[in-house]
Design an enzyme around this catalytic site. Structure first.
Site, PDB file in Angstrom:
ATOM      1  N   LYS A   1      -3.696   0.154  -5.825  1.00 10.27           N
ATOM      2  CA  LYS A   1      -2.530   1.012  -5.593  1.00 10.27           C
ATOM      3  C   LYS A   1      -1.264   0.233  -5.934  1.00 10.27           C
ATOM      4  O   LYS A   1      -1.185  -0.980  -5.681  1.00 10.27           O
ATOM      5  CB  LYS A   1      -2.525   1.439  -4.118  1.00 10.27           C
ATOM      6  CG  LYS A   1      -1.433   2.416  -3.716  1.00 10.27           C
ATOM      7  CD  LYS A   1      -1.620   2.852  -2.266  1.00 10.27           C
ATOM      8  CE  LYS A   1      -0.575   3.841  -1.806  1.00 10.27           C
ATOM      9  NZ  LYS A   1      -0.818   4.291  -0.414  1.00 10.27           N
TER      10      LYS A   1
ATOM     11  N   SER B   1      -1.144   9.285   0.275  1.00  6.94           N
ATOM     12  CA  SER B   1      -0.327   8.794  -0.807  1.00  6.94           C
ATOM     13  C   SER B   1      -1.105   8.022  -1.878  1.00  6.94           C
ATOM     14  O   SER B   1      -0.598   7.866  -2.993  1.00  6.94           O
ATOM     15  CB  SER B   1       0.774   7.889  -0.244  1.00  6.94           C
ATOM     16  OG  SER B   1       0.217   6.739   0.365  1.00  6.94           O
TER      17      SER B   1
ATOM     18  N   SER C   1      -3.469   7.904   4.261  1.00  2.21           N
ATOM     19  CA  SER C   1      -3.338   7.826   2.803  1.00  2.21           C
ATOM     20  C   SER C   1      -4.565   7.324   2.050  1.00  2.21           C
ATOM     21  O   SER C   1      -4.582   7.382   0.828  1.00  2.21           O
ATOM     22  CB  SER C   1      -2.153   6.950   2.436  1.00  2.21           C
ATOM     23  OG  SER C   1      -0.995   7.718   2.523  1.00  2.21           O
TER      24      SER C   1
HETATM   25  N1  GLN Z   1       0.948  11.453   4.700  1.00  2.00           N
HETATM   26  C1  GLN Z   1       1.400  10.410   5.585  1.00  2.00           C
HETATM   27  C2  GLN Z   1       2.863  10.120   5.356  1.00  2.00           C
HETATM   28  O1  GLN Z   1       3.432  10.721   4.504  1.00  2.00           O
HETATM   29  C3  GLN Z   1       0.547   9.198   5.421  1.00  2.00           C
HETATM   30  C4  GLN Z   1       1.028   8.226   4.435  1.00  2.00           C
HETATM   31  C5  GLN Z   1       0.223   6.971   4.391  1.00  2.00           C
HETATM   32  O2  GLN Z   1      -0.821   6.855   5.036  1.00  2.00           O
HETATM   33  N2  GLN Z   1       0.732   6.021   3.658  1.00  2.00           N
HETATM   34  O3  GLN Z   1       3.448   9.320   6.032  1.00  2.00           O
END
Ligand code: GLN
Length: 471
Positions: free
Chosen positions: A75, A150, A174
């Protein structure tokens, strides 16, 4: 031959019927053909080729590491020395990592090939990959859908066969949510199991690095190699790392599993998700496990608590991106204050700015106690409740997400509607517990569904062993 798991791939490499060079070439070609997915922001083709031939030699000399030739995508918020890293943000334009993060260092020491960096929501903020400064990622199973976020690029890359495994980060889901949307195994380890050194921080008390994999064995192997104490991260645990992969195939004892009544009857649950969840419960019961319905009164507090605390932490973590220290600087600004303001205004995307503003607000004097303080107290209550439950039960089972992958053109006028997609995943991060999402079926649009198993801190071995009973 398509990759299925590391041991069978390794066998092929050792028998000489396949070389890492050939496999890397095959994958690079496939990446080229799949450029429309927008999964990779950059492919490290020449690096990967050079490394592949060194690893082939090591295999021939029987000196190769435990992950020799495994092709990994990372990532774009993980630092890999002398390679660009941008957190999918314009604000890090042109920035190169000065060092390699611990998790990646450990994988490299076992001879993986890092094939490229993957697209994600900017600074890992999102559930759709629609918040990237470099455009959305398409779900390889249906190009009109998101891959989740994400870590959407890492999920899409693996689901499309553009690597053997990939790394994501999970602050509130994410890894697990995109794994669920693309039919993969996604593991968020216990907080402190894997060093965060070299991970660009979003919310430091929630963030964890973890693997996307095609099966339990590869998840276990990757975890085992990345986990363990690290002098560069004081929140990283000193607990010994079990040989997860060695024990992963062992039969599991009968487990006690809790499901929340508030989840079973949740209003926002897609009927297909609900049906799949019930089917998983039945399957576990048939295998001799006990599944019991329990009360859990905090479900509606989880998303607010998560967003209050993570935005607060993010507002502080992202203060360093000021147009001076890193990457992008607005060109027409001269005074220091104008440099900060213009660079941050132009460099950050809309969602990141929204969260910095929200986080700054909840930490501001006069509101601190009402928002940040109360959210901290709620985090403690939820964690206590979970720890009490996990004294009685081995695991907690939920669907990973309330819906299957949604459409790319989805429009929410209210951003909190998207935040509610995280309802089942944020719990593990609020409490620092390990959780895994396993592919367990398909929804009404024939897209994958995932089921989430959550366990006690540092119970990753039992968690992965038991998760194999799902699906
Ligand atoms: N969807 C969650 C957020 O927007 C999780 C993001 C993540 O785990 N990095 O914060």
């Amino acid at each position: 031959m398509a990759y299925s798991d590391y041991p069978s791939y390794r066998k092929e490499l050792e028998s000489g019927s396949l070389t890492v060079v050939a496999e890397v070439e095959r994958i690079l070609e496939k990446i080229d053909q799949s450029a429309h997915l927008n999964a990779y922001l950059e492919v490290f083709a020449s690096d990967a080729r050079a490394r592949a031939s060194v690893i082939d030699q090591k295999i021939a000399h029987k000196t190769a590491g435990r992950l020799a030739g495994m092709v990994i995508a990372i990532k774009d918020n993980l630092c890999f020395k002398d390679h660009k890293v941008s957190a999918s943000s314009k604000i890090l334009e042109g920035f190169q990592s000065l060092f390699t993060g611990t998790a990646i260092e450990r994988l490299l020491a076992e001879d993986v090939v890092i094939i490229g960096r993957t697209n994600c929501d900017e600074f890992a903020m999102g559930s759709s990959n629609l918040n990237s400064a470099f455009g959305p990622v398409l779900n390889p199973l249906d190009n009109s859908r998101v891959p989740g976020g994400s870590s959407g690029g890492s999920a899409a890359a693996l689901a499309a066969g553009l690597c053997h495994a990939s790394l994501g980060s999970d602050t509130g889901g994410s890894i697990r949510q995109p794994a669920s949307f693309t039919g993969l195994w996604g593991l968020k380890p216990t907080y402190g199991r894997i060093s965060r050194h070299g991970l660009i921080a979003y919310a430091s008390s929630f963030d964890q690095i973890g693997p996307f994999a095609l099966n339990a064995y590869d998840s276990a192997l990757l975890l085992e190699i990345m986990a363990g104490k690290d002098e560069y991260d004081s929140t990283c645990s000193e607990q010994a790392v079990p040989s997860y992969s060695k024990h992963i195939e062992e039969p599991v004892s009968k487990k006690k599993i809790a499901v929340f009544k508030s989840v079973l009857n949740h209003q926002g649950l897609d009927p297909a998700v609900q049906a799949n969840f019930h089917q998983q419960i039945e399957q576990l019961k048939q295998k001799g496990h006990t599944v019991e319905e329990v009360d859990f009164d905090y479900l509606d507090y989880l998303v607010p608590v998560y967003y209050l605390l993570t935005t607060a932490e993010a507002s502080s973590n992202l203060a360093r991106f000021d147009g001076v220290h890193y990457g992008f600087r607005a060109s027409e600004a001269e005074e220091p204050e104008a440099v900060y303001k213009k660079s941050r205004t132009q460099g950050f995307g809309k969602e990141v700015k929204r969260r910095i503003l929200l986080g700054t607000f909840v930490l501001s004097s006069g509101y601190y106690d009402a928002y940040y303080g109360n959210a901290q107290r709620a985090r403690r209550l939820v964690t206590n409740e979970m720890n009490t439950l996990l004294e009685k039960f081995d695991f907690i089972l939920t669907p990973t997400t309330p819906h299957e992958a949604f459409r790319l053109d989805r429009k929410d006028t209210d951003p909190t509607v998207m935040y509610l997609e995280d309802i089942f995943t944020v719990l593990a991060n609020i409490c620092g517990l390990p959780a895994v999402s396993v592919p367990t079926g398909y929804g009404s649009s024939k897209l994958p569904l995932g089921t989430q198993l959550m366990g006690k801190a540092f119970s990753e071995l039992e968690l992965l062993q038991t998760a194999k009973q799902l699906g």
